[in-house]
Motif scaffolding. Structure first.
Motif, PDB file in Angstrom:
ATOM      1  N   PRO A  41     -27.406 -38.625 -20.963  1.00  0.00           N
ATOM      2  CA  PRO A  41     -26.491 -37.901 -21.855  1.00  0.00           C
ATOM      3  C   PRO A  41     -27.162 -36.682 -22.466  1.00  0.00           C
ATOM      4  CG  PRO A  41     -26.352 -40.254 -22.245  1.00  0.00           C
ATOM      5  CD  PRO A  41     -27.496 -40.064 -21.301  1.00  0.00           C
ATOM      6  N   GLY A  42     -26.481 -35.550 -22.386  1.00  0.00           N
ATOM      7  CA  GLY A  42     -26.989 -34.329 -22.976  1.00  0.00           C
ATOM      8  C   GLY A  42     -28.084 -33.643 -22.192  1.00  0.00           C
ATOM      9  N   LYS A  43     -28.385 -34.170 -21.010  1.00  0.00           N
ATOM     10  CA  LYS A  43     -29.448 -33.582 -20.191  1.00  0.00           C
ATOM     11  C   LYS A  43     -28.913 -33.150 -18.840  1.00  0.00           C
ATOM     12  CE  LYS A  43     -33.300 -36.089 -22.278  1.00  0.00           C
ATOM     13  NZ  LYS A  43     -34.522 -36.901 -22.015  1.00  0.00           N
ATOM     14  N   GLU A  44     -29.665 -32.299 -18.177  1.00  0.00           N
ATOM     15  CA  GLU A  44     -29.285 -31.851 -16.849  1.00  0.00           C
ATOM     16  C   GLU A  44     -29.601 -32.936 -15.814  1.00  0.00           C
ATOM     17  OE1 GLU A  44     -29.847 -27.011 -17.375  1.00  0.00           O
ATOM     18  OE2 GLU A  44     -31.047 -28.114 -15.920  1.00  0.00           O
ATOM     19  N   ARG A  45     -28.902 -32.860 -14.697  1.00  0.00           N
ATOM     20  CA  ARG A  45     -29.184 -33.781 -13.612  1.00  0.00           C
ATOM     21  C   ARG A  45     -30.582 -33.495 -13.080  1.00  0.00           C
ATOM     22  NH1 ARG A  45     -24.400 -34.976  -9.441  1.00  0.00           N
ATOM     23  NH2 ARG A  45     -23.445 -35.183 -11.510  1.00  0.00           N
ATOM     24  N   GLU A  46     -31.345 -34.569 -12.836  1.00  0.00           N
ATOM     25  CA  GLU A  46     -32.711 -34.387 -12.384  1.00  0.00           C
ATOM     26  C   GLU A  46     -32.989 -35.185 -11.121  1.00  0.00           C
ATOM     27  OE1 GLU A  46     -35.667 -35.707 -15.154  1.00  0.00           O
ATOM     28  OE2 GLU A  46     -34.944 -37.766 -15.185  1.00  0.00           O
ATOM     29  N   PHE A  47     -33.873 -34.667 -10.324  1.00  0.00           N
ATOM     30  CA  PHE A  47     -34.291 -35.304  -9.085  1.00  0.00           C
ATOM     31  C   PHE A  47     -35.065 -36.579  -9.371  1.00  0.00           C
ATOM     32  CE2 PHE A  47     -35.960 -35.913  -4.954  1.00  0.00           C
ATOM     33  CZ  PHE A  47     -37.326 -36.114  -5.071  1.00  0.00           C
ATOM     34  N   VAL A  48     -34.820 -37.600  -8.540  1.00  0.00           N
ATOM     35  CA  VAL A  48     -35.556 -38.863  -8.652  1.00  0.00           C
ATOM     36  C   VAL A  48     -36.363 -39.120  -7.378  1.00  0.00           C
ATOM     37  CG1 VAL A  48     -35.373 -41.363  -8.900  1.00  0.00           C
ATOM     38  CG2 VAL A  48     -33.877 -39.859 -10.243  1.00  0.00           C
ATOM     39  N   ALA A  49     -35.680 -39.123  -6.227  1.00  0.00           N
ATOM     40  CA  ALA A  49     -36.355 -39.454  -4.974  1.00  0.00           C
ATOM     41  C   ALA A  49     -35.531 -38.946  -3.806  1.00  0.00           C
ATOM     42  CB  ALA A  49     -36.561 -40.958  -4.844  1.00  0.00           C
ATOM     43  N   THR A  50     -36.212 -38.734  -2.672  1.00  0.00           N
ATOM     44  CA  THR A  50     -35.526 -38.309  -1.470  1.00  0.00           C
ATOM     45  C   THR A  50     -36.182 -38.947  -0.255  1.00  0.00           C
ATOM     46  OG1 THR A  50     -34.761 -36.384  -0.184  1.00  0.00           O
ATOM     47  CG2 THR A  50     -36.922 -36.215  -1.215  1.00  0.00           C
ATOM     48  N   VAL A  51     -35.388 -39.106   0.802  1.00  0.00           N
ATOM     49  CA  VAL A  51     -35.896 -39.696   2.032  1.00  0.00           C
ATOM     50  C   VAL A  51     -35.301 -38.934   3.212  1.00  0.00           C
ATOM     51  CG1 VAL A  51     -34.059 -41.450   2.096  1.00  0.00           C
ATOM     52  CG2 VAL A  51     -36.211 -41.862   3.315  1.00  0.00           C
ATOM     53  N   SER A  52     -36.120 -38.762   4.236  1.00  0.00           N
ATOM     54  CA  SER A  52     -35.673 -38.031   5.415  1.00  0.00           C
ATOM     55  C   SER A  52     -34.719 -38.870   6.249  1.00  0.00           C
ATOM     56  CB  SER A  52     -36.887 -37.617   6.252  1.00  0.00           C
ATOM     57  OG  SER A  52     -37.580 -38.775   6.695  1.00  0.00           O
TER      58      SER A  52
END
Length: 124
Positions: A41-52
């Protein structure tokens, strides 16, 4: 196109674990690099993890490295996020996203498809 549906969120105490799932339907799942993002809440969307697409390449945000694990099962059209040692600051809505290119990315706008999100709440 691909449709994404997240599940597995909930309320957990600090130090606990949750496993999020993201089920994909539509075009061939293995054609997509996948990512997990979160938004508090009140924050921008942020990256957590990614997979190929093959699952061989993975990347994590520094804030979750060593605690979260991303994986995928292309036979089940599903990507997972195993979250261990959860902290109150991990509380957010978690979204999975699909990117219709070979390479992974940590940048949200470079993903083409998004799920509706699942709430994760970590109590202290």
């Amino acid at each position: 196109q691909v449709q994404l549906v997240e599940s597995g969120g909930g309320l957990v105490q600090a130090g606990g674990s949750l496993r999020l799932s993201c089920a994909a339907s539509g075009r061939t799942f293995s054609s997509y690099a996948m990512g997990w993002f979160r938004q508090a809440p009140g924050k921008e969307r942020e990256f957590v993890a990614t997979v190929s697409r093959s699952g061989s390449n993975k990347a994590y945000a520094d804030s979750v490295k060593g605690r979260f694990t991303i994986s995928r099962d292309n036979t089940k059209n599903t990507v997972y996020l195993q979250m261990n040692s959860l902290k109150p600051e991990d509380t957010a809505v978690y979204y999975c996203a699909a990117r219709e290119v070979l390479s992974t990315t940590t940048i949200a706008y470079q993903y083409h498809y998004w799920g509706q999100g699942t709430q994760v709440t970590v109590s202290s």
